[in-house]
Design an enzyme around this catalytic site. Structure first.
Site, PDB file in Angstrom:
ATOM      1  N   LYS A  24       0.857  -1.186   0.000  1.00  0.00           N
ATOM      2  CA  LYS A  24       0.000   0.000   0.000  1.00  0.00           C
ATOM      3  C   LYS A  24       0.892   1.234   0.000  1.00  0.00           C
ATOM      4  O   LYS A  24       1.723   1.409   0.892  1.00  0.00           O
ATOM      5  CB  LYS A  24      -0.917  -0.005   1.231  1.00  0.00           C
ATOM      6  CG  LYS A  24      -1.731   1.289   1.401  1.00  0.00           C
ATOM      7  CD  LYS A  24      -2.679   1.230   2.611  1.00  0.00           C
ATOM      8  CE  LYS A  24      -3.339   2.574   2.873  1.00  0.00           C
ATOM      9  NZ  LYS A  24      -4.231   2.577   4.057  1.00  0.00           N
ATOM     10  N   ASP A  84     -12.244   7.148   3.617  1.00  0.00           N
ATOM     11  CA  ASP A  84     -11.040   6.898   4.416  1.00  0.00           C
ATOM     12  C   ASP A  84     -10.645   5.415   4.394  1.00  0.00           C
ATOM     13  O   ASP A  84      -9.560   5.058   4.845  1.00  0.00           O
ATOM     14  CB  ASP A  84     -11.263   7.381   5.850  1.00  0.00           C
ATOM     15  CG  ASP A  84      -9.953   7.545   6.617  1.00  0.00           C
ATOM     16  OD1 ASP A  84      -8.883   7.501   5.973  1.00  0.00           O
ATOM     17  OD2 ASP A  84     -10.012   7.726   7.848  1.00  0.00           O
ATOM     18  N   ASP A  99       1.489   6.225   5.532  1.00  0.00           N
ATOM     19  CA  ASP A  99       0.521   5.317   4.920  1.00  0.00           C
ATOM     20  C   ASP A  99       1.073   4.667   3.643  1.00  0.00           C
ATOM     21  O   ASP A  99       0.363   3.923   2.976  1.00  0.00           O
ATOM     22  CB  ASP A  99      -0.795   6.058   4.639  1.00  0.00           C
ATOM     23  CG  ASP A  99      -2.007   5.173   4.864  1.00  0.00           C
ATOM     24  OD1 ASP A  99      -1.867   4.125   5.516  1.00  0.00           O
ATOM     25  OD2 ASP A  99      -3.097   5.525   4.370  1.00  0.00           O
ATOM     26  N   ASP A 134      -2.623  10.186   3.582  1.00  0.00           N
ATOM     27  CA  ASP A 134      -4.026   9.792   3.720  1.00  0.00           C
ATOM     28  C   ASP A 134      -4.762  10.811   4.593  1.00  0.00           C
ATOM     29  O   ASP A 134      -4.718  10.739   5.813  1.00  0.00           O
ATOM     30  CB  ASP A 134      -4.109   8.390   4.338  1.00  0.00           C
ATOM     31  CG  ASP A 134      -5.552   7.930   4.543  1.00  0.00           C
ATOM     32  OD1 ASP A 134      -6.472   8.571   3.975  1.00  0.00           O
ATOM     33  OD2 ASP A 134      -5.757   6.930   5.264  1.00  0.00           O
ATOM     34  N   ARG A 166      -7.864  -0.429   0.813  1.00  0.00           N
ATOM     35  CA  ARG A 166      -8.426  -1.617   0.156  1.00  0.00           C
ATOM     36  C   ARG A 166      -8.844  -1.314  -1.271  1.00  0.00           C
ATOM     37  O   ARG A 166      -8.893  -2.209  -2.118  1.00  0.00           O
ATOM     38  CB  ARG A 166      -9.588  -2.173   1.003  1.00  0.00           C
ATOM     39  CG  ARG A 166     -10.762  -1.257   1.147  1.00  0.00           C
ATOM     40  CD  ARG A 166     -11.660  -1.614   2.327  1.00  0.00           C
ATOM     41  NE  ARG A 166     -11.121  -1.156   3.615  1.00  0.00           N
ATOM     42  CZ  ARG A 166     -11.721  -1.346   4.794  1.00  0.00           C
ATOM     43  NH1 ARG A 166     -12.877  -2.000   4.860  1.00  0.00           N
ATOM     44  NH2 ARG A 166     -11.182  -0.883   5.888  1.00  0.00           N
ATOM     45  N   LYS A 176     -10.102  12.866   8.028  1.00  0.00           N
ATOM     46  CA  LYS A 176      -9.611  12.464   9.350  1.00  0.00           C
ATOM     47  C   LYS A 176      -9.557  13.681  10.267  1.00  0.00           C
ATOM     48  O   LYS A 176      -9.510  14.820   9.793  1.00  0.00           O
ATOM     49  CB  LYS A 176      -8.183  11.891   9.222  1.00  0.00           C
ATOM     50  CG  LYS A 176      -8.108  10.513   8.618  1.00  0.00           C
ATOM     51  CD  LYS A 176      -6.678   9.998   8.622  1.00  0.00           C
ATOM     52  CE  LYS A 176      -6.574   8.618   8.006  1.00  0.00           C
ATOM     53  NZ  LYS A 176      -7.295   7.571   8.745  1.00  0.00           N
TER      54      LYS A 176
END
Ligand code: BES
Ligand code: MN
Ligand code: ZN
Length: 494
Positions: free
Chosen positions: A266, A348, A289, A271, A352, A278
């Site tokens: 990843k 967020d 991240d 992020d 995935r 966030k």
């Protein structure tokens, strides 16, 4: 730091500092007994006075040893004979490097071949020593040019005799390659989000490939991903001005016919959470991240350096997750490369989304195994803290191989289930699935989502959100995990 072997008579050579293990307060290791004899009992007298405390890693420094050319002896408590666990050995290494780097010495010689740690071999001891010495002396200085910490130590010598020479040399080779991979990964992961963009990751991958004839690079740009139908990946990168990239590094160490092992990292270079923004207090941690991608770079560097005779495909799924007028809205539905549709209920949960299209893409390589590495969920920090990486797999044999590699390299993982029973949590009213699964078992539902894209091969997912970095304070930084686990997993595949 330089790591070399040193042989010869302890008493004769000039030494700035020699590190000598002591089993417990009064029992001497072979080299300690040797030096004690040369110095007419100097070590025994110090031990008798009780200066060396009784905890593993405690040290005492002696100056100007009698009848020889040794300036300093550092006695190190290594616990009772036959009772040195891996955890204690690592603790000793961490304490030892802190003492050594505080001394005004350029080099230190270490008597390591008499240390017994569980059933570990000498080359393992050396590999770990180099790993932890490098970790203990690493600093991220790219943004300020030079260090403000004074340190003169720049060479470690492992003392060896004839029988230990081969193992020590093998350990140095392994340890140096691992340290080099970790160093590269740390510098990339610690770089802030304004420097470390997907384009920067591509540049670092290009540099790595330039330096090694067995590595080659290909990059999928957003327009390529559009053609391939990677709607989930693009849903993440579309909110950012920084173009997303799927960076593919091909390592050819073996015959073309040999199926490759695939590592997918990843690589969210920052992020923010996107429109599902966030909160401010710890958002800065999200420069990390892309730790999964950094670990793939580091692992490839490590194994390519050693010309490991296997084939590996490393993939960095690189994008930035930003809120903007072009960003994905909560509730948007996109089509993945697999054809399955996803309702993005929370922007967020972006990791995935980039990973699922990468998982579909790499099936073309007919992989022998696939491991994705991701700072995927805050929930894994609740479950396992910063000690163990979360492991999920659709294949028990692969899971065991990864667990064993992690145990051996002291970069441990712990398996959690991805049973069918959890799948209903990611059901969607309007699409084939949702990208979040509610409050319960957040790491598991994230893994269950990925499992839907990894059906055609042996696959495992490592959730490193708890183990990859420390987010604040003086020790802030990327830990280098799970590079030791991954490189060990690959060594075991030969
Ligand atoms: N990158 C984060 C996960 C994370 C959190 C890593 C803290 C390291 C430290 C990930 O993209 C994320 O935001 N996950 C969400 C998922 C949720 C929206 C289902 C999370 O864990 O809160
Ligand atoms: Mn996120
Ligand atoms: Zn994320």
């Amino acid at each position: 730091m330089k790591y070399v072997t040193r042989s010869g008579d302890l008493g004769k050579n000039k030494v700035q500092c020699i590190v000598v293990p002591i089993h417990d307060s009064l029992e001497m290791s072979e080299p300690a007994a040797n030096l004690n004899q040369i110095s007419n009992g100097q070590i025994a007298r110090v031990l008798k006075r009780g200066d060396l405390k009784n905890k593993p890693g405690d040290t005492v420094l002696l100056h100007d040893i009698a009848n020889c050319n040794i300036q300093r002896i550092l006695l190190v408590n290594v616990g009772p004979k036959g009772d040195l666990s891996t955890i204690k050995f690592i603790l000793i290494l961490k304490k030892l490097i802190n003492v050594l780097k505080s001394l005004p010495i350029k080099n230190a010689s270490i008597c390591i071949s008499n240390i017994k740690c569980e059933d570990k071999s000498l080359d393992w001891l050396i590999e770990r020593a180099i790993e932890y010495f490098e970790a203990g002396t690493y600093e991220y200085i790219e943004m300020k040019g030079t260090s403000n910490i004074e340190r003169t130590l720049n060479q470690i010598e492992f003392l060896c005799d004839r029988p230990s020479l081969v193992a020590i040399k093998a350990g140095i080779k392994r340890g140096k390659a691992l340290a080099q991979g970790m160093h590269l990964a740390k510098n990339v992961a610690n770089a802030p989000g304004n420097i470390c963009t997907p384009t920067y990751l591509a540049k670092k991958a290009r540099q790595l490939c330039k330096g090694n004839a067995d590595l080659s690079l290909s990059i999928l740009e957003e327009k390529d991903m559009k053609k391939l139908g990677m709607g989930a990946f693009l849903a993440v990168s579309q909110g950012s001005d920084e173009p997303g990239k799927l960076i593919i590094i091909n390592y050819r160490g073996a015959n073309k016919a040999q199926q490759p092992h695939v590592l997918i990292g990843k690589g969210i270079t920052f992020d923010t959470g996107g429109i599902s923004l966030k909160s401010a207090p710890s958002m800065h941690e999200m420069i990390y991240d892309m730790s999964g991608a950094a670990s793939v770079l580091g692992t490839l560097s490590c194994v390519a350096e050693q010309k490991l005779p296997i084939n590996i495909i490393g993939v960095l799924a690189a994008a930035e997750n930003m809120p903007s007028g072009r960003a994905t809205r909560p509730g948007d539905i996109v089509k993945t490369m697999s054809g399955q549709t996803v309702e993005i209920l929370n922007t967020d949960a972006e990791g995935r989304l980039v990973l699922c299209d990468a998982l579909t893409y790499i099936s073309r390589y007919r992989p022998a195994s696939v491991i994705d590495i991701a700072t995927l969920t805050g929930a894994i920090i609740t479950s396992l803290g910063s000690v163990a990486t979360g492991l999920f797999s659709n294949n028990d044999e692969l899971a065991d191989q990864i667990l064993n590699a992690g145990e051996f390299a002291f970069d441990r993982a712990w398996q959690l289930p991805i049973w069918e029973d959890y799948q209903p949590q990611i059901a969607s009213a309007f699409a084939d699935m949702a990208n979040i699964g509610g409050k319960e078992a957040g790491s598991i539902t994230a893994a269950c989502y990925l499992a839907r894209f990894a059906k055609s091969y042996r696959w495992a997912h490592l959730d490193i959100a708890g183990t990859a970095f420390q987010g604040s304070g003086p020790n802030k930084g990327y830990t280098g995990r799970p590079i030791a686990l991954l490189s060990q997993y690959l060594y075991d595949r030969i």
